[in-house]
Motif scaffolding. Structure first.
Motif, PDB file in Angstrom:
ATOM      1  N   SER A 132       0.834  -1.211   0.000  1.00 13.12           N
ATOM      2  CA  SER A 132       0.000   0.000   0.000  1.00 13.12           C
ATOM      3  C   SER A 132       0.865   1.255   0.000  1.00 13.12           C
ATOM      4  CB  SER A 132      -0.924   0.014   1.220  1.00 13.12           C
ATOM      5  OG  SER A 132      -1.817  -1.060   1.148  1.00 13.12           O
ATOM      6  N   LYS A 133       1.918   1.242   0.789  1.00 16.93           N
ATOM      7  CA  LYS A 133       2.821   2.393   0.869  1.00 16.93           C
ATOM      8  C   LYS A 133       3.495   2.627  -0.482  1.00 16.93           C
ATOM      9  CE  LYS A 133       6.606   4.277   3.538  1.00 16.93           C
ATOM     10  NZ  LYS A 133       7.992   3.939   3.741  1.00 16.93           N
ATOM     11  N   LEU A 134       3.962   1.551  -1.097  1.00 16.03           N
ATOM     12  CA  LEU A 134       4.595   1.633  -2.404  1.00 16.03           C
ATOM     13  C   LEU A 134       3.637   2.198  -3.449  1.00 16.03           C
ATOM     14  CD1 LEU A 134       7.462   0.842  -3.217  1.00 16.03           C
ATOM     15  CD2 LEU A 134       6.538  -1.313  -4.088  1.00 16.03           C
ATOM     16  N   ARG A 135       2.396   1.712  -3.444  1.00 12.60           N
ATOM     17  CA  ARG A 135       1.372   2.189  -4.380  1.00 12.60           C
ATOM     18  C   ARG A 135       1.102   3.677  -4.171  1.00 12.60           C
ATOM     19  NH1 ARG A 135      -0.876  -0.050  -8.753  1.00 12.60           N
ATOM     20  NH2 ARG A 135      -2.511   1.415  -8.274  1.00 12.60           N
ATOM     21  N   ALA A 136       1.010   4.092  -2.912  1.00 16.84           N
ATOM     22  CA  ALA A 136       0.750   5.498  -2.597  1.00 16.84           C
ATOM     23  C   ALA A 136       1.895   6.377  -3.116  1.00 16.84           C
ATOM     24  CB  ALA A 136       0.564   5.683  -1.093  1.00 16.84           C
ATOM     25  N   GLU A 137       3.130   5.903  -2.937  1.00 18.37           N
ATOM     26  CA  GLU A 137       4.289   6.661  -3.427  1.00 18.37           C
ATOM     27  C   GLU A 137       4.266   6.757  -4.949  1.00 18.37           C
ATOM     28  OE1 GLU A 137       7.607   4.571  -1.718  1.00 18.37           O
ATOM     29  OE2 GLU A 137       7.220   5.379   0.279  1.00 18.37           O
ATOM     30  N   GLU A 138       3.914   5.632  -5.622  1.00 21.89           N
ATOM     31  CA  GLU A 138       3.828   5.636  -7.087  1.00 21.89           C
ATOM     32  C   GLU A 138       2.732   6.592  -7.558  1.00 21.89           C
ATOM     33  OE1 GLU A 138       3.187   1.541  -8.085  1.00 21.89           O
ATOM     34  OE2 GLU A 138       5.273   0.996  -7.701  1.00 21.89           O
ATOM     35  N   LEU A 143       1.078  11.888  -9.871  1.00 21.07           N
ATOM     36  CA  LEU A 143       0.389  13.176  -9.729  1.00 21.07           C
ATOM     37  C   LEU A 143       1.349  14.334  -9.918  1.00 21.07           C
ATOM     38  CD1 LEU A 143      -2.097  12.580  -6.778  1.00 21.07           C
ATOM     39  CD2 LEU A 143      -2.666  13.129  -9.146  1.00 21.07           C
ATOM     40  N   GLU A 144       2.545  14.209  -9.351  1.00 26.63           N
ATOM     41  CA  GLU A 144       3.571  15.249  -9.481  1.00 26.63           C
ATOM     42  C   GLU A 144       3.924  15.480 -10.947  1.00 26.63           C
ATOM     43  OE1 GLU A 144       5.076  17.523  -7.425  1.00 26.63           O
ATOM     44  OE2 GLU A 144       3.485  16.869  -6.084  1.00 26.63           O
ATOM     45  N   GLU A 145       4.055  14.360 -11.689  1.00 27.04           N
ATOM     46  CA  GLU A 145       4.395  14.461 -13.102  1.00 27.04           C
ATOM     47  C   GLU A 145       3.297  15.186 -13.889  1.00 27.04           C
ATOM     48  OE1 GLU A 145       5.372  10.667 -14.802  1.00 27.04           O
ATOM     49  OE2 GLU A 145       6.895  10.282 -13.291  1.00 27.04           O
TER      50      GLU A 145
END
Length: 147
Positions: A132-138, A143-145
């Motif tokens: 879940s943490k990895l998915r949130a970071e991805e 979103l940043e991009e």
């Protein structure tokens, strides 16, 4: 009453099969004192429907080949969000990670003794949170991009 040797053998085989298919957060409870219909529950989860199905198939195949048992009941196949395998002595729940969090079966059975599992199965603890943490970071990076 406690889980029988046969139940523990089934749980360990199912837990190893789930771990081999990369299930997350595998845990087993001895529910024999609170339920008369079964001795133990095995819980496992996966981050997607295809993996849930793969884990379920592997558990079924391994229990059939190695221990000569087939589930008396299998529920939840079509959506592969929560599949239940009933082997009478044990009941296996393989859930999509979202269902696992939502239904929180661990809260229901937390007062029951936890059964010891093979090392590979124990090593899966915390995988849902990691994923879940990895998915949130991805998702955050995407979103940043876009900005």
């Amino acid at each position: 009453m406690t889980a029988t040797d046969r139940s523990i053998e089934l749980i360990n085989t199912a837990a190893q099969a789930a771990a081999d298919k990369l299930a997350h957060d595998i845990i087993a409870y001895d529910v024999s004192d609170v339920l008369s219909i079964t001795d133990a529950f095995l819980l496992a989860s996966a981050p997607n429907d295809r993996q849930v199905k793969s884990i379920v198939d592997e558990i079924e195949e391994r229990l059939s080949k190695e221990l000569g048992v087939k589930p008396v009941r299998r529920e939840g196949d079509r959506e592969a969000r929560w599949v239940l395998l009933d082997y009478v002595d044990i009941v296996v729940h393989v859930q999509h990670s979202e269902e696992r969090v939502f239904y929180a079966l661990e809260r229901l059975w937390k007062d029951c003794p936890e059964l010891d599992l093979p090392a590979d199965a124990k090593a899966t603890r915390g995988k849902t949170a990691e994923h879940s943490k990895l998915r949130a970071e991805e998702d955050s990076a995407e979103l940043e991009e876009l900005r």
